[in-house]
Design an enzyme around this catalytic site. Structure first.
Site, PDB file in Angstrom:
ATOM      1  N   GLY A  13      27.238  19.157  22.263  1.00 45.83           N
ATOM      2  CA  GLY A  13      27.505  18.662  20.913  1.00 45.83           C
ATOM      3  C   GLY A  13      26.916  19.548  19.836  1.00 45.83           C
ATOM      4  O   GLY A  13      27.290  19.467  18.666  1.00 45.83           O
ATOM      5  N   LYS A  23      22.361  27.443  20.234  1.00 45.92           N
ATOM      6  CA  LYS A  23      22.047  26.006  20.140  1.00 45.92           C
ATOM      7  C   LYS A  23      21.762  25.692  18.677  1.00 45.92           C
ATOM      8  O   LYS A  23      20.780  26.192  18.114  1.00 45.92           O
ATOM      9  CB  LYS A  23      20.847  25.699  21.026  1.00 45.92           C
ATOM     10  CG  LYS A  23      20.636  24.222  21.311  1.00 45.92           C
ATOM     11  CD  LYS A  23      19.623  24.045  22.429  1.00 45.92           C
ATOM     12  CE  LYS A  23      19.122  22.615  22.516  1.00 45.92           C
ATOM     13  NZ  LYS A  23      18.026  22.492  23.483  1.00 45.92           N
ATOM     14  N   ASP A  69      25.490  16.379  13.759  1.00 41.99           N
ATOM     15  CA  ASP A  69      25.903  17.466  12.875  1.00 41.99           C
ATOM     16  C   ASP A  69      26.025  18.813  13.602  1.00 41.99           C
ATOM     17  O   ASP A  69      26.377  19.821  12.987  1.00 41.99           O
ATOM     18  CB  ASP A  69      24.925  17.587  11.691  1.00 41.99           C
ATOM     19  CG  ASP A  69      23.509  17.891  12.139  1.00 41.99           C
ATOM     20  OD1 ASP A  69      23.275  18.063  13.357  1.00 41.99           O
ATOM     21  OD2 ASP A  69      22.612  17.957  11.266  1.00 41.99           O
ATOM     22  N   ARG A 111      25.175  21.391  34.979  1.00 43.07           N
ATOM     23  CA  ARG A 111      24.193  20.335  35.240  1.00 43.07           C
ATOM     24  C   ARG A 111      24.745  19.359  36.259  1.00 43.07           C
ATOM     25  O   ARG A 111      25.949  19.354  36.521  1.00 43.07           O
ATOM     26  CB  ARG A 111      23.923  19.545  33.948  1.00 43.07           C
ATOM     27  CG  ARG A 111      23.660  20.394  32.755  1.00 43.07           C
ATOM     28  CD  ARG A 111      24.591  20.027  31.586  1.00 43.07           C
ATOM     29  NE  ARG A 111      24.532  21.062  30.538  1.00 43.07           N
ATOM     30  CZ  ARG A 111      23.604  21.119  29.624  1.00 43.07           C
ATOM     31  NH1 ARG A 111      22.718  20.173  29.538  1.00 43.07           N
ATOM     32  NH2 ARG A 111      23.573  22.112  28.749  1.00 43.07           N
ATOM     33  N   ASP A 162      22.079  14.892  32.759  1.00 47.28           N
ATOM     34  CA  ASP A 162      22.713  15.966  31.981  1.00 47.28           C
ATOM     35  C   ASP A 162      21.712  17.060  31.618  1.00 47.28           C
ATOM     36  O   ASP A 162      22.106  18.099  31.081  1.00 47.28           O
ATOM     37  CB  ASP A 162      23.374  15.403  30.714  1.00 47.28           C
ATOM     38  CG  ASP A 162      22.414  14.585  29.879  1.00 47.28           C
ATOM     39  OD1 ASP A 162      21.908  13.568  30.389  1.00 47.28           O
ATOM     40  OD2 ASP A 162      22.150  14.965  28.733  1.00 47.28           O
ATOM     41  N   ASP A 194      16.723  22.392  28.638  1.00 47.99           N
ATOM     42  CA  ASP A 194      16.664  21.410  27.561  1.00 47.99           C
ATOM     43  C   ASP A 194      15.229  21.006  27.216  1.00 47.99           C
ATOM     44  O   ASP A 194      14.723  19.968  27.654  1.00 47.99           O
ATOM     45  CB  ASP A 194      17.529  20.183  27.869  1.00 47.99           C
ATOM     46  CG  ASP A 194      18.876  20.315  27.178  1.00 47.99           C
ATOM     47  OD1 ASP A 194      19.135  21.404  26.631  1.00 47.99           O
ATOM     48  OD2 ASP A 194      19.655  19.354  27.143  1.00 47.99           O
TER      49      ASP A 194
HETATM   50  P1  AMP Z   1      19.774  16.043  24.639  1.00 45.54           P
HETATM   51  O1  AMP Z   1      19.058  14.761  24.582  1.00 45.54           O
HETATM   52  O2  AMP Z   1      19.197  17.082  23.737  1.00 45.54           O
HETATM   53  O3  AMP Z   1      19.947  16.542  26.028  1.00 45.54           O
HETATM   54  O4  AMP Z   1      21.236  15.767  24.059  1.00 45.54           O
HETATM   55  C1  AMP Z   1      22.036  14.718  24.525  1.00 45.54           C
HETATM   56  C2  AMP Z   1      23.434  14.799  23.940  1.00 45.54           C
HETATM   57  O5  AMP Z   1      23.409  14.659  22.512  1.00 45.54           O
HETATM   58  C3  AMP Z   1      24.173  16.097  24.211  1.00 45.54           C
HETATM   59  O6  AMP Z   1      25.518  15.809  24.435  1.00 45.54           O
HETATM   60  C4  AMP Z   1      23.974  16.859  22.933  1.00 45.54           C
HETATM   61  O7  AMP Z   1      24.963  17.831  22.753  1.00 45.54           O
HETATM   62  C5  AMP Z   1      24.057  15.756  21.899  1.00 45.54           C
HETATM   63  N1  AMP Z   1      23.361  16.111  20.632  1.00 45.54           N
HETATM   64  C6  AMP Z   1      22.038  16.164  20.428  1.00 45.54           C
HETATM   65  N2  AMP Z   1      21.749  16.529  19.154  1.00 45.54           N
HETATM   66  C7  AMP Z   1      22.928  16.710  18.520  1.00 45.54           C
HETATM   67  C8  AMP Z   1      23.321  17.088  17.187  1.00 45.54           C
HETATM   68  N3  AMP Z   1      22.423  17.375  16.237  1.00 45.54           N
HETATM   69  N4  AMP Z   1      24.637  17.163  16.938  1.00 45.54           N
HETATM   70  C9  AMP Z   1      25.553  16.893  17.877  1.00 45.54           C
HETATM   71  N5  AMP Z   1      25.276  16.522  19.122  1.00 45.54           N
HETATM   72  C10 AMP Z   1      23.974  16.436  19.468  1.00 45.54           C
HETATM   73 MG    MG Z   2      20.761  17.966  27.004  1.00 47.34          MG
END
Ligand code: AMP
Ligand code: MG
Length: 482
Positions: free
Chosen positions: A87, A108, A120, A179, A248, A258
């Protein structure tokens, strides 16, 4: 210029969404990892040039890049989420180094993708500097991990709970971004074609010795079990707490991936937890091996249809592989702990000796890293010395050392090679982030990066970076901060 290959973009269309980064206003390089650039055979001078920085910010990509966001699903804190995906990360493409190892180059914080949901797609300075520093420290500690090639300021602000924050992008380098959740995404959709392609892709990239295996799916599962068991044993041996071991965030290549609310513990505490969002303490230090196994069960589930045409037989094979996790973990963990204690050959009570030490450290509220430094570099003021709290343990350890094949000098060298003097301590990370944001000054980040990437260097003994936080400096909670 970088010449990308794009093997992921050649996988079935369901595996990703093609998307370019969203350009930013005023890109500026905060840090370039020239040593890593060299290892990857990339031109560091070009990366630091205007054209290079424009790529690192996502403003202009080389023609060879087929940028994309990867599709994946996952269990977050045990709850099934059928679609997550990149995302806020965009894969630019892959480079192949001199050893013929393929690496993903990913931005990232490069803007929205079809997987962004409400987010965002951006990142801010805090998590970017944290990921850069901690992942590079982990690499220097010898832990398999994604790397950081660059940190780039965007010249824009991103809105977070605490207000507008300076935006930044980290250029992440990974042996693979596949993953457990990637497999789950296709298994849940019954997309056997993509699953098969993914298995072949991962084997070709990460586990080439399995290319000719009779049962590829089972062999892959066994290889990932070993890689994850080894990884988590390494984490335990240095007091690293990942913080969000969702499926994930569990890489099939067995690399740490991550860096969110991760942290190293200071005072040893078996149930230590930092993450503010982990209300059930699911990902506390002592739970990490069990959770890795839980994640691997989910991987096994995805691979069942490919293991045997008879479903019952598949389950049997997978269950047998999963059941070996404990034994494999203990094997890796024992090796790590033995080295930390300077023991060369294995004896029956070694794990008990190590567990005993940890228990005593917990009772006495001693710093995990510093205590092992004191064991490796004897000093009269340490808790191991006569009159110290751990003197009795020290006597039992000396007795065990006497029965070891290693000579005293050899033991000490072994310990000094595996017991870091500095780890990236949380209170210092928070302090340099604070300074970077409040004063636009990243000099503390640079200074700390130099130190944590030479963690075994004796010259750090007694330095600020090797010193545990004072009670009032202690960080008790970390935030995902995305
Ligand atoms: P994480 O907890 O960092 O592993 O992220 C979990 C999910 O949330 C993943 O699909 C990320 O791509 C999405 N995600 C986290 N932060 C953002 C952001 N600022 N904008 C869009 N997607 C996000
Ligand atoms: Mg992640």
């Amino acid at each position: 210029m970088i010449e990308f290959d794009n093997s992921y973009a050649r996988l079935p269309a369901a595996c990703f969404e093609r998307v370019d980064p969203t350009p930013v206003k005023a890109p500026e390089l905060i840090k370039l990892n020239t040593a890593l650039a060299q290892e990857l055979g990339l031109d560091a001078q070009w990366l630091a040039s205007e054209e290079g920085v424009n790529m690192l910010a996502g403003n202009a990509l080389p023609e060879s890049s087929q940028a994309l966001a990867m599709a994946y699903a996952g269990h977050q804190f045990g709850n099934w989420v059928p679609q997550l995906g990149d995302g806020r990360a965009i894969l630019l493409g892959e480079v192949v180094d001199a050893n013929n190892h393929r690496f993903d180059i990913q931005l990232k914080g490069a803007g929205r993708t079809p997987f962004s949901r409400g987010g965002d797609g951006r990142n801010w300075m805090g998590p970017v500097l944290r990921e850069y520093l901690v992942s590079e420290a982990m690499a220097a500690l010898g832990v398999p991990t994604t790397r950081a090639l660059a940190a780039t300021a965007t010249g824009e602000f991103v809105l977070r709970e605490s207000g507008p924050m300076p935006g930044a992008i980290v250029t992440r380098v990974a042996r693979s971004h596949v993953r457990v959740g990637t497999f789950q995404y296709f298994a849940a959709r019954g997309d056997q074609e993509s699953l098969t392609a993914l298995v072949d892709h991962v084997i070709e990239r990460q586990y080439p010795s399995l290319t000719e295996a009779d049962n590829k799916a089972l062999s892959l599962l066994e290889a990932v079990i070993d890689a994850q068991a080894s990884l988590v044993a390494h984490w335990q041996s240095i007091g690293f707490i990942h913080g969000v071991m969702n499926t994930d965030n569990c890489s099939v290549s067995g690399h740490t991936i991550d860096y969110g609310p991760c942290a190293f513990m200071d005072t040893y505490q078996a149930d230590k937890l930092f993450s503010s969002i982990d209300r059930g303490a699911r990902y506390a230090y002592q739970n990490q091996p069990r959770i890795a196994q839980w994640n691997l069960v989910n991987l096994a589930q995805c691979l069942l249809p490919m293991m045997h045409e008879d479903q019952e037989k598949s389950v049997e094979l997978a269950q047998a592989a999963i059941n070996r996790f404990d034994e494999i973990f203990v094997h890796h963990y024992s090796q790590r702990m033995r080295a930390k204690l300077g023991l060369n050959n294995a004896q029956d009570n070694d794990l008990a000796l190590a567990a005993n030490l940890l228990k005593r450290m917990e009772d006495e509220q001693l710093d995990f890293t510093q205590t092992f430094t004191q064991l490796s570099y004897p000093d009269a003021l340490s808790p191991f010395a006569a009159g110290g709290a751990l003197h009795d343990w020290h006597l039992s350890w000396q007795q065990r050392l006497g029965n070891d094949s290693a000579q005293a000098e050899q033991s000490r060298l072994l310990m000094q090679q595996v017991n870091p003097i500095v780890i990236p301590r949380n209170h210092l990370i928070e302090a340099f982030i604070e300074r970077a944001v409040a004063d636009n000054d990243v000099s503390d980040f640079h200074a700390m990066l130099d130190v944590v990437t030479t963690p075994f260097d004796e010259k750090h003994i007694g330095s600020l970076y090797a010193t545990p936080p004072q009670p009032e400096e202690r960080v008790t909670q970390t935030f995902c901060g995305t």
